[in-house]
Scaffold this active site. Structure first.
Site, mmCIF file in Angstrom:
data_model
loop_
_atom_site.group_PDB
_atom_site.id
_atom_site.type_symbol
_atom_site.label_atom_id
_atom_site.label_comp_id
_atom_site.label_asym_id
_atom_site.label_seq_id
_atom_site.Cartn_x
_atom_site.Cartn_y
_atom_site.Cartn_z
ATOM 1 N N LYS A 113 92.618 -31.332 60.084
ATOM 2 C CA LYS A 113 94.105 -31.470 60.191
ATOM 3 C C LYS A 113 94.419 -32.819 59.379
ATOM 4 O O LYS A 113 95.102 -33.099 58.643
ATOM 5 C CB LYS A 113 94.573 -31.691 61.448
ATOM 6 C CG LYS A 113 94.956 -30.096 62.058
ATOM 7 C CD LYS A 113 95.467 -30.355 63.405
ATOM 8 C CE LYS A 113 95.830 -29.060 64.102
ATOM 9 N NZ LYS A 113 96.181 -28.989 65.214
ATOM 10 N N LYS A 193 90.536 -18.467 60.051
ATOM 11 C CA LYS A 193 91.224 -17.605 61.044
ATOM 12 C C LYS A 193 92.780 -17.789 60.821
ATOM 13 O O LYS A 193 93.323 -18.323 59.892
ATOM 14 C CB LYS A 193 91.021 -18.524 62.257
ATOM 15 C CG LYS A 193 91.636 -19.583 62.175
ATOM 16 C CD LYS A 193 91.587 -20.629 63.648
ATOM 17 C CE LYS A 193 92.181 -21.917 63.480
ATOM 18 N NZ LYS A 193 92.726 -22.571 64.500
ATOM 19 N N LYS A 196 99.081 -20.266 62.462
ATOM 20 C CA LYS A 196 100.408 -20.712 62.342
ATOM 21 C C LYS A 196 100.778 -21.506 61.117
ATOM 22 O O LYS A 196 101.830 -21.491 60.714
ATOM 23 C CB LYS A 196 100.851 -21.263 63.668
ATOM 24 C CG LYS A 196 100.782 -20.780 64.780
ATOM 25 C CD LYS A 196 101.584 -21.560 66.056
ATOM 26 C CE LYS A 196 101.193 -21.070 67.308
ATOM 27 N NZ LYS A 196 100.534 -21.915 68.266
#
Ligand code: TYM
Length: 326
Positions: A113, A193, A196
Site C-alpha cells: 500500500k 488476489k 476491492k
C-alpha cells in the site's frame, strides 16, 4: 462449557466481493452457531488510504447491509462500526508501545500500500489496530482469508509479549482460514488476489452484482493457454480459480467438475461457472433488497452500545495491568 469468542472485521471501502465472501464471510456466518461472535466494520482502518469522504457514511452502511444479507445476524452476534467503540484505539496505543517498528516495516500489506499510495502513520500502525480489535475482546479465533495471515502472526506475538511483560491477560488467537477459497484470484490477473482496490471492475465479482454483469465478467475472465478444464495452480491459475469458485458455490467436488467440463472447452465452462455464481449469490441479493436502511443503522447503533459496555469491562483490566488504572 463456556463458548469461545470469535472476532473479525471487514473494511467498508468499495464493495464486498466474492473473495471476501468465500475467504471470510461464509465462515463468519457459520461460526455463529458455536461461538460468541463479534464482527466489525473497520472504518478506522479504511481511512488509512484514500477514500470518498462524502460517501463514507453511506458506504459503511452499505457494507453492514451486505454482511447482514450474507447472514451476519445482529441478534446472535455483536455487530458494529469500529469507530464507535473508542476502546479499540486506546488498546492500539498501548500495544503500539510494545511493537517494534522493524516488525511493522516488514508487513507485506504495508509495503504494497505504501508503494502505491505513499505512507502515513495510520497505515504503518494498521496491524497494531487490528491486533487491538482482536485482543480487546480476548478472541480465541479469527476467521480471515490468507492475506491476513501475517497480521495474525503479529497479533499473536503482541499477545505473548504483553502477557510476559504485564501478566497473563490475552489468549493467543488462532486464525481460521478455509482450506479452499482463502485466496480468490483476480479475474483479470489470476496471479494477483481479487481485491476491492483494483481499478479494473472486471477483476472482481461483487456479491451484489446482477446476473448479466456476472455473466459478462466471467466471459471476459482471463483463462490460460490450452483448453482443458483441470485444476493446476502452476500452469492454469485462471481456470483453477474458476474451478475452485464453482466448487465452493455448488458444493461439487473439484474432481467431479473436471470430469464434467474437462474437455468441453473454456467457453462452456465459464458459462456454467457464471450460472453457479449467480445461483449462489441470489439469496444474498434478495435478502439485501429486503433490508431497510434505517433499521440497519438502528441495529448498528445498538451493537455499538453493547460493544462499548463489553469493551470497557475488558479495557479496565488492561489499564490496571499497565499501571494506568485510576
Ligand atoms: P478486508 O476488508 O480487506 O477483507 C475482509 C476479509 O476478506 C478476506 N479477503 C479475501 N479472501 C479470499 N480471497 C480474496 N481475494 C480476499 N480478499 C479479502 C480478508 O482476508 C478478510 O478476512 N485487515 C482486514 C480487516 C480487519 C480485521 C481485523 C480482520 C481489521 N481488523 C481484525 C480480522 C480481525 C482487512 O483489510 O480485510
Amino acid at each position: 462449557m463456556e463458548r469461545k469468542t470469535v472476532f473479525s472485521g471487514l473494511q467498508p471501502t468499495g464493495n464486498v466481493h466474492v473473495g471476501n465472501y468465500l475467504g471470510a464471510l461464509r465462515n463468519w456466518v457459520k461460526l455463529q452457531d458455536d461461538y460468541d461472535c463479534i464482527y466489525c466494520i473497520v472504518d478506522l482502518h479504511a481511512i488509512t488510504t484514500e477514500y470518498d469522504i462524502a460517501h463514507f457514511a453511506n458506504d459503511r452502511r452499505g457494507a453492514a447491509k451486505v454482511l447482514m444479507a450474507c447472514g451476519v445476524d445482529p441478534e446472535r452476534s455483536l455487530f458494529y462500526y469500529q469507530s464507535q467503540v473508542p476502546q479499540h484505539t486506546e488498546l492500539a496505543w498501548i500495544l503500539g508501545t510494545i511493537t517494534g517498528t522493524g516488525q511493522l516495516s516488514r508487513m507485506t500489506q504495508f509495503k504494497d500500500k505504501a508503494d502505491k499510495a505513499g505512507s502515513n502513520l495510520g497505515l504503518f500502525a494498521y496491524p497494531v489496530l487490528m491486533a487491538a480489535d482482536i485482543l480487546l475482546y480476548r478472541a480465541d479465533a479469527v476467521p480471515v482469508g490468507e492475506d491476513q495471515k501475517q497480521h495474525l502472526e503479529l497479533t499473536r506475538d503482541l499477545a505473548e509479549r504483553f502477557n510476559s511483560r504485564f501478566g497473563d491477560e490475552f489468549p493467543v488467537p488462532d486464525p481460521i482460514i478455509p482450506e479452499h477459497g482463502a485466496r480468490v484470484m483476480s479475474l483479470q490477473d489470476p496471479t494477483a488476489k481479487m481485491s476491492k482496490s483494483d481499478p479494473d471492475e472486471g477483476s472482481r465479482i461483487l456479491v451484489l452484482d446482477d446476473p448479466d454483469t456476472i455473466r459478462a465478467k466471467l466471459k471476459r475472465a482471463v483463462t490460460d493457454s490450452g483448453s482443458e478444464v483441470r485444476l493446476d495452480w502452476e500452469t492454469k491459475p485462471g481456470v483453477s480459480n474458476l474451478i475452485e469458485m464453482m466448487s465452493l458455490f455448488t458444493g461439487t467436488a473439484i474432481a467431479d467438475i473436471e470430469a464434467e467440463y474437462g474437455s468441453g472447452g473454456y467457453g462452456r465452462f465459464k458459462e456454467a461457472v457464471a450460472e453457479a455464481v449467480i445461483a449462489g449469490l441470489a439469496p444474498i441479493r434478495s435478502a439485501y433488497r429486503n433490508l431497510d436502511d434505517a433499521e440497519v443503522e438502528r441495529l448498528m447503533q445498538r451493537g455499538a452500545l453493547d460493544a462499548r459496555t463489553k469493551a470497557e469491562g475488558f479495557q479496565q483490566k488492561v489499564r490496571k495491568r499497565v499501571g494506568l488504572a485510576g
